[in-house]
Design an enzyme around this catalytic site. Structure first.
Site, PDB file in Angstrom:
ATOM      1  CB  ALA A  54     -41.617 -28.625 -19.366  1.00 30.26           C
ATOM      2  N   GLY A  97     -44.467 -23.335 -23.058  1.00 35.18           N
ATOM      3  CA  GLY A  97     -44.988 -24.677 -23.249  1.00 35.18           C
ATOM      4  C   GLY A  97     -45.896 -25.089 -22.103  1.00 35.18           C
ATOM      5  CE  LYS A 148     -42.866 -10.758 -29.211  1.00 32.64           C
ATOM      6  NZ  LYS A 148     -42.821 -11.098 -27.771  1.00 32.64           N
TER       7      LYS A 148
END
EC number: 1.1.1.94
Length: 354
Positions: free
Chosen positions: A17, A21, A206
């Site tokens: 969470a 998520g 990246k």
């Protein structure tokens, strides 16, 4: 004539969470029954009570249909008995991948749903071993149906329902189909790929290049310098990916150029923000102590170590590591990059020979 029974609804369990998520759980919950699992019971209770992730996505209202739990067994049981109509999304960081995959390898057989598709969203290299997520999965939970979900996306915008394009990569068709069915539609577009390595390398490196671009902008070196770092950073990513067996085309897509441009230039980018502060003279220890989390800082050394083991030249990543961990002044690192010998530009970059 008897009408055929409707197909069972796709059920989605998002494990983890954090910001990403939570954002994916919100996107899935707009279309399918979805449960978000939080490791901490207090956080799960707070999410259910407020319908807001006050720690990671403050001021973003989550869908009323989204459910919450801190019980992992309950979260997996939520998927139901039919693995063909279920999806597990892992929103845990790279550091937590080995543990959660080992738990799934133990718990899913007890529920009879070992073929449930699983996709992870973490980006980076495991700090101690320099393993990419798919390598962690392969060594901790062989036999499960897995893939990676990635692309140019800020979690806050996804949670708000703003447009986004993502890539799901897996050699398993059922994984690509399940992730597409769970998320594709309305503001979310999902593209499929079989190049797990390329998608993971793009997602990891990246962040490192974004730190470099932030440093350059913090030093006020101009947009020309930023464009050069993005372009040569893309070459660096591709060179590394090709050495690992990735497909060159992947780096021209969403999880290569797309994610790199977003992270290196976007105002919501944590990695770019860390670079900006370093360029402005702050120490990395002070920046991290203030609570900023940046994946590029976490994985830069592991990425460089892995590249060196492959004989892959990565001058931008090396410069970032010198600034972050060796006390090299940002302008000194930039000067070292500029002093490199002239060379022809090869595209795609050629990986080292055998």
């Amino acid at each position: 004539m008897v009408s055929p029974s409707p197909a069972p609804a796709l059920r989605v369990a998002v494990l983890g969470a954090g910001s990403w998520g939570t954002a994916l759980a919100a996107a899935a919950a707009r279309r399918h029954p979805t449960l978000l699992w939080a490791r901490d019971a207090a956080q799960a209770q707070s999410l259910a009570a407020s319908q807001e992730n006050t720690r990671y996505l403050p001021d973003v209202r989550l869908p009323a249909a989204l459910r919450y739990s801190a019980d992992l067994d309950a979260a997996l049981a939520f998927l139901g008995p039919d693995p063909t109509h279920a999806l597990i999304i892992l929103g845990v960081p790279v550091a937590g991948m080995d543990d959660i995959m080992r738990q799934l390898a133990q718990r899913l057989p007890a529920l009879g749903i070992t073929s449930t598709p699983i996709v992870w969203t973490c980006k980076g290299f495991e700090s101690d071993t320099a393993r990419l997520p798919h390598e962690i999965v392969r060594e901790s939970s062989s036999g499960l149906s897995c893939g990676v979900l990635s692309g140019p996306s800020f979690a806050r915008e996804v949670a708000q329902g703003l447009p986004v394009a993502l890539t799901v990569a897996s050699e398993d068709l059922s994984v690509r189909q399940a992730a597409t069915a769970a998320l594709h539609g309305a503001a979310v577009r999902v593209y499929a790929s079989q190049d797990v390595i390329g998608v993971e390398v793009g997602g990891a490196l990246k962040n490192v290049i974004a730190v470099a671009c932030g440093i350059s902008d913090g030093l006020a070196l101009g947009t020309n310098a930023r464009a050069a770092l993005i372009t040569r950073g893309l070459a660096e990513m591709m060179r590394f990916g090709l050495a690992l067996g990735a497909q060159a085309d992947t780096f021209a897509g969403l999880t290569g150029l797309g994610d790199l441009v977003l992270t290196a230039t976007g105002e919501l980018s944590r990695n770019r923000r860390v670079g900006l502060e370093i360029g402005a003279g702050r120490k990395i220890e002070d920046i991290l102590a203030s609570g900023v989390t940046a994946e590029g800082v976490r994985c830069a050394r592991a990425a460089l170590r892995r590249a060196q083991s492959l004989g892959v030249e990565m001058p931008i990543t090396e410069a970032v590591c010198a600034v972050l961990f060796e006390g090299v002044a940002p302008m000194t690192a930039v000067s070292a990059l500029l002093a490199r010998d002239a060379r022809a530009e090869a595209w795609p970059p050629v990986p080292p020979g055998p």
